[in-house]
Write a protein that holds these residues in place. Structure first.
Motif, PDB file in Angstrom:
ATOM      1  N   LEU A  10       5.314   1.592   1.715  1.00 30.37           N
ATOM      2  CA  LEU A  10       4.320   0.513   1.624  1.00 30.37           C
ATOM      3  C   LEU A  10       2.932   1.009   2.016  1.00 30.37           C
ATOM      4  N   LYS A  11       2.917   1.909   3.010  1.00 30.53           N
ATOM      5  CA  LYS A  11       1.636   2.449   3.467  1.00 30.53           C
ATOM      6  C   LYS A  11       0.973   3.305   2.371  1.00 30.53           C
ATOM      7  N   GLN A  12       1.789   3.798   1.440  1.00 32.42           N
ATOM      8  CA  GLN A  12       1.272   4.674   0.392  1.00 32.42           C
ATOM      9  C   GLN A  12       0.716   3.917  -0.809  1.00 32.42           C
ATOM     10  N   VAL A  13       0.981   2.628  -0.884  1.00 34.45           N
ATOM     11  CA  VAL A  13       0.471   1.868  -2.023  1.00 34.45           C
ATOM     12  C   VAL A  13      -1.054   1.839  -1.918  1.00 34.45           C
ATOM     13  N   PRO A  14      -1.765   2.300  -2.955  1.00 38.26           N
ATOM     14  CA  PRO A  14      -3.227   2.383  -2.863  1.00 38.26           C
ATOM     15  C   PRO A  14      -3.861   1.000  -2.670  1.00 38.26           C
ATOM     16  N   GLN A  15      -4.714   0.895  -1.676  1.00 40.49           N
ATOM     17  CA  GLN A  15      -5.395  -0.374  -1.394  1.00 40.49           C
ATOM     18  C   GLN A  15      -6.238  -0.826  -2.580  1.00 40.49           C
ATOM     19  N   SER A  16      -6.737   0.160  -3.343  1.00 45.47           N
ATOM     20  CA  SER A  16      -7.627  -0.179  -4.460  1.00 45.47           C
ATOM     21  C   SER A  16      -6.937  -1.108  -5.459  1.00 45.47           C
ATOM     22  N   LEU A  17      -5.613  -0.970  -5.580  1.00 42.19           N
ATOM     23  CA  LEU A  17      -4.880  -1.839  -6.508  1.00 42.19           C
ATOM     24  C   LEU A  17      -4.992  -3.293  -6.074  1.00 42.19           C
ATOM     25  N   TYR A  18      -4.852  -3.517  -4.760  1.00 44.37           N
ATOM     26  CA  TYR A  18      -4.933  -4.888  -4.255  1.00 44.37           C
ATOM     27  C   TYR A  18      -6.349  -5.440  -4.412  1.00 44.37           C
ATOM     28  N   GLU A  19      -7.319  -4.547  -4.127  1.00 45.97           N
ATOM     29  CA  GLU A  19      -8.711  -4.989  -4.238  1.00 45.97           C
ATOM     30  C   GLU A  19      -9.027  -5.409  -5.671  1.00 45.97           C
ATOM     31  N   ALA A  20      -8.579  -4.597  -6.602  1.00 44.74           N
ATOM     32  CA  ALA A  20      -8.821  -4.916  -8.014  1.00 44.74           C
ATOM     33  C   ALA A  20      -8.160  -6.237  -8.390  1.00 44.74           C
ATOM     34  N   ALA A  21      -6.929  -6.429  -7.883  1.00 42.70           N
ATOM     35  CA  ALA A  21      -6.206  -7.657  -8.206  1.00 42.70           C
ATOM     36  C   ALA A  21      -6.909  -8.875  -7.615  1.00 42.70           C
ATOM     37  N   GLN A  22      -7.457  -8.650  -6.422  1.00 44.51           N
ATOM     38  CA  GLN A  22      -8.144  -9.760  -5.762  1.00 44.51           C
ATOM     39  C   GLN A  22      -9.376 -10.200  -6.553  1.00 44.51           C
ATOM     40  N   ILE A  23     -10.077  -9.204  -7.078  1.00 49.76           N
ATOM     41  CA  ILE A  23     -11.254  -9.517  -7.893  1.00 49.76           C
ATOM     42  C   ILE A  23     -10.840 -10.327  -9.118  1.00 49.76           C
ATOM     43  N   ASP A  24      -9.680  -9.961  -9.679  1.00 51.46           N
ATOM     44  CA  ASP A  24      -9.185 -10.698 -10.836  1.00 51.46           C
ATOM     45  C   ASP A  24      -8.599 -12.053 -10.467  1.00 51.46           C
ATOM     46  N   PHE A  32       4.721  -9.146  -6.435  1.00 48.98           N
ATOM     47  CA  PHE A  32       5.660  -8.804  -7.499  1.00 48.98           C
ATOM     48  C   PHE A  32       5.096  -7.818  -8.522  1.00 48.98           C
ATOM     49  N   LYS A  33       3.762  -7.836  -8.679  1.00 45.85           N
ATOM     50  CA  LYS A  33       3.177  -6.983  -9.711  1.00 45.85           C
ATOM     51  C   LYS A  33       2.651  -5.654  -9.168  1.00 45.85           C
ATOM     52  N   ILE A  34       2.383  -5.593  -7.868  1.00 45.82           N
ATOM     53  CA  ILE A  34       1.873  -4.340  -7.303  1.00 45.82           C
ATOM     54  C   ILE A  34       2.857  -3.737  -6.290  1.00 45.82           C
ATOM     55  N   THR A  35       3.126  -4.487  -5.207  1.00 43.95           N
ATOM     56  CA  THR A  35       3.920  -3.932  -4.114  1.00 43.95           C
ATOM     57  C   THR A  35       5.287  -3.448  -4.600  1.00 43.95           C
ATOM     58  N   ILE A  36       6.039  -4.368  -5.186  1.00 47.86           N
ATOM     59  CA  ILE A  36       7.400  -4.021  -5.594  1.00 47.86           C
ATOM     60  C   ILE A  36       7.418  -2.860  -6.598  1.00 47.86           C
ATOM     61  N   PRO A  37       6.639  -2.929  -7.699  1.00 46.73           N
ATOM     62  CA  PRO A  37       6.691  -1.790  -8.635  1.00 46.73           C
ATOM     63  C   PRO A  37       6.336  -0.458  -7.984  1.00 46.73           C
ATOM     64  N   SER A  80      19.589   1.825 -15.857  1.00 48.09           N
ATOM     65  CA  SER A  80      18.746   0.647 -15.702  1.00 48.09           C
ATOM     66  C   SER A  80      17.391   1.026 -15.119  1.00 48.09           C
ATOM     67  N   SER A  81      17.328   2.207 -14.471  1.00 50.16           N
ATOM     68  CA  SER A  81      16.114   2.545 -13.727  1.00 50.16           C
ATOM     69  C   SER A  81      14.882   2.647 -14.612  1.00 50.16           C
ATOM     70  N   THR A  82      15.060   3.071 -15.865  1.00 49.47           N
ATOM     71  CA  THR A  82      13.882   3.165 -16.734  1.00 49.47           C
ATOM     72  C   THR A  82      13.234   1.801 -16.910  1.00 49.47           C
ATOM     73  N   GLY A  83      14.047   0.761 -16.761  1.00 49.26           N
ATOM     74  CA  GLY A  83      13.512  -0.589 -16.880  1.00 49.26           C
ATOM     75  C   GLY A  83      12.760  -1.060 -15.652  1.00 49.26           C
ATOM     76  N   TRP A  84      13.209  -0.629 -14.469  1.00 46.36           N
ATOM     77  CA  TRP A  84      12.578  -1.218 -13.282  1.00 46.36           C
ATOM     78  C   TRP A  84      11.980  -0.221 -12.295  1.00 46.36           C
ATOM     79  N   VAL A  85      12.309   1.075 -12.446  1.00 45.48           N
ATOM     80  CA  VAL A  85      11.708   2.021 -11.504  1.00 45.48           C
ATOM     81  C   VAL A  85      10.434   2.593 -12.100  1.00 45.48           C
ATOM     82  N   TYR A  86       9.389   2.533 -11.310  1.00 43.33           N
ATOM     83  CA  TYR A  86       8.074   2.908 -11.807  1.00 43.33           C
ATOM     84  C   TYR A  86       7.672   4.270 -11.255  1.00 43.33           C
ATOM     85  N   TYR A  87       7.446   5.219 -12.135  1.00 44.72           N
ATOM     86  CA  TYR A  87       6.968   6.519 -11.682  1.00 44.72           C
ATOM     87  C   TYR A  87       5.538   6.740 -12.142  1.00 44.72           C
ATOM     88  N   GLU A  88       4.711   7.064 -11.184  1.00 43.15           N
ATOM     89  CA  GLU A  88       3.304   7.234 -11.500  1.00 43.15           C
ATOM     90  C   GLU A  88       3.085   8.480 -12.340  1.00 43.15           C
TER      91      GLU A  88
END
Lengths: 283, 300
Positions: free
Chosen positions: B182-196, B205-210, B287-295
């Motif tokens: 969780l600490k590794q999730v880039p803060q910029s993603l949340y900031e961008a989402a907040q602006i939107d 569901f759209k940032i943290t979990i993926p 099933s992982s290709t459906g739900w596991v997200y690799y950057e």
């Protein structure tokens, strides 16, 4: 309600939840400690945590154990004779193998690396019987060799993988400049990379120590005679050997058994947390 | 992918020397036993004499004759279904709660991790046995709260759950992994989402979990493999009882192999465990290709 009070309430609720669950988490261990001072009559049917009196007799009596002439002194010595070399051999062999994988581009590396990763998922259950028959034919049953040899031969893919991940994070320029200075590959490993890997080696060592220390199934299968029993085996024995179990004695020894892990954890917390976090990430 | 034939420097061959210990260990202590147990599973073998080939007899006995096996299989699957999601959901929940700017968070992280130190140790299994006895402290607590007592270890419908609780109690190591993720999730993603103008729930569901799905996936596989082989807690706490309600496959395997010395038969059980693990892992990977997200795919 404005936003500030809302976050405050939110935070308070979070604290309450975390504290309550936290108490549930450690209560069994605290209860275990105080139970060592209680007679059976005081343990059963009571919710009281604190004992009516304190005396170390359960520790003294429990230490003697009821396995005849064996005491927990022997069991502790046996445990450390089994665990410490296993741990040291594991770190040494896994670090060397990780070096091979992380720093050299030999032919067939990709395939071998895939095999290594695949063995992460190889269940112990499926290999334990042939290992037993193999060790039996070598005459290794009832010795600690079934623990030392797999450690020496780096059959712990988890640690290799962990150390590879760590080594990948160390700049290759270090190696290159050492080669320029005329160092051989082993010197690079020993003098340059190994000192930088201390935290990762320490984490790996802690986990291997903990897992071998807690191991029961392998000890049960490979160790037969009471004189070679480890603490796990001795504890299990203490449940069976009396018709009426004196729980304070059993709990005293169980508490002594978990104590080294708790102490180690508090001394080296940072490495535990780092070890867990790095292995689970990326890769 | 480069198609150019790679040239190996002389130094690179040194790598083979460094991995040699593992290579020997792999061949002797992993690959050989793996193949040997498959071979043993088609034999009758009691360690004293050479294995004799009996074809599919062991498997036929296992599936057609041995009722105990079906029971053990069921018990093991139930155990896995309770413990793995139980552990991971709890670990994720607590990790999310702790992933805030809070004072004293390190202390709590430490406390939550303590039970995980003991893993499958005998000491805590004995502790569990004592706590959950009919007149043990847990029932005393229930009485004090005016709740009915429970036969935690004596009732065949409940004993397995009591053992599952011991496993779930040790969710700390998964939690620490999740916290780190969780600490590794880039803060910029949340900031961008907040602006939107995205809501908190949507962000979750759209940032943290993926972002942390690779860790969830890793945990899911490892925990499942462990759960399917579990042994110590059932062996120490209930000895597989009452009425075999906690007689997990690990125990069945141990008894057949090292009590009855039916090593061939036990090998067949071990291969059933292995095949279940393979199927579960493959399904998860599929099933992982459906739900596991690799950057980024990991290059090596």
């Amino acid at each position: 309600m404005n936003k500030k009070t809302k976050t405050k309430i939110n935070l308070t609720l979070t604290y309450i939840f975390i504290i309550v669950v936290g108490i549930i988490m450690v209560y069994p261990i605290i209860w275990m400690f105080f139970t060592t001072f209680k007679e059976n009559a005081e343990i059963f049917g009571s919710t009281k945590l604190l004992p009516s009196s304190y005396s170390l007799s359960s520790f003294v009596e429990g230490w003697k154990s009821n396995g005849g002439n064996q005491t927990y002194t022997n069991f502790f010595i046996n445990t450390f004779v089994m665990v410490i070399p296993t741990t040291l051999l594991t770190i040494a062999s896994c670090a060397v193998v990780a070096y091979g994988f992380a720093r050299f581009k030999f032919p067939g590396k990709k395939g071998l690396f895939m095999l290594l990763i695949a063995t992460l998922m190889l269940p112990n259950a499926v290999i334990i019987i042939p290992r037993y028959s193999l060790y039996n034919s070598f005459g290794w049953i009832d010795t600690y060799l079934p623990f030392y040899v797999p450690a020496l031969l780096a059959t712990y893919p988890f640690f290799i993988f962990m150390l590879i991940q760590f080594m990948r994070g160390l700049p290759r320029e270090l190696d290159e400049s050492a080669y320029m200075d005329g160092c051989g590959t082993f010197r690079v490993f020993w003098n340059i990379l190994l000192p930088l890997m201390k935290p990762a080696l320490f984490s790996a060592g802690l986990f291997q120590f903990m897992w071998t220390y807690n191991d029961y199934l392998n000890s049960l299968i490979f160790i037969n005679s009471t004189s070679r029993y480890t603490i796990s085996l001795a504890l299990r024995l203490s449940l069976d050997s009396e018709s009426v179990v004196q729980w304070n004695k059993v709990m005293a020894m169980a508490f002594i058994a978990v104590l080294p892990l708790i102490i180690l954890f508090f001394l080296a917390q940072k490495y535990f947390v780092e070890g867990i976090s790095t292995t689970g990430l990326k890769g | 992918m480069k198609t150019k034939v790679r040239e190996y420097k002389k130094r690179d061959y040194m790598g083979l020397i460094y991995i040699a210990p593992w290579l020997v260990g792999f061949l002797l202590l992993q690959l050989y036993p793996f193949i040997a147990s498959l071979f043993y599973s088609f034999t009758q073998y009691n360690i004293m004499s050479e294995p004799t080939f009996v074809g599919l007899t062991n498997y036929i006995t296992l599936f057609k004759v041995d009722n105990e096996f079906w029971n053990s299989l069921k018990v093991t699957i139930v155990y896995t279904i309770y413990t793995v999601p139980g552990k991971l959901v709890l670990a994720l929940l607590v990790a999310l709660l702790m992933n805030k700017q809070m004072k004293g968070i390190n202390l709590f992280r430490t406390i939550y991790y303590i039970p995980s130190l003991f893993g499958g140790s005998v000491a805590v299994a004995i502790l569990w046995k004592l706590m959950f006895m009919d007149d043990g402290v847990i029932n005393a607590l229930l009485t004090a709260l005016h709740l009915p007592q429970v036969q935690w270890l004596g009732n065949p419908d409940i004993a397995l759950r009591t053992i599952c609780m011991l496993e779930i109690w040790q969710f700390g190591s998964s939690m620490v992994m999740f916290l780190a993720a969780l600490k590794q999730v880039p803060q910029s993603l949340y900031e961008a989402a907040q602006i939107d103008g995205a809501s908190k729930l949507r962000c979750f569901f759209k940032i943290t979990i993926p972002q942390i799905t690779p860790i969830i996936f890793f945990n899911l596989i490892m925990q499942t493999i462990n759960a399917l082989q579990s042994f110590t807690s059932a062996f120490v706490i209930t000895k597989g009882g009452p009425l075999k309600s906690t007689y997990v496959l690990g125990m069945k395997l141990y008894n057949e192999a090292f009590k009855n010395y039916k090593l061939g038969y036990a090998s067949a059980i071990s291969w059933v465990i292995f095949i279940i693990i393979m199927i579960v892992t493959l399904l998860l990977f599929r099933s992982s290709t459906g739900w596991v997200y690799y950057e980024d795919s990991d290059e090596f």
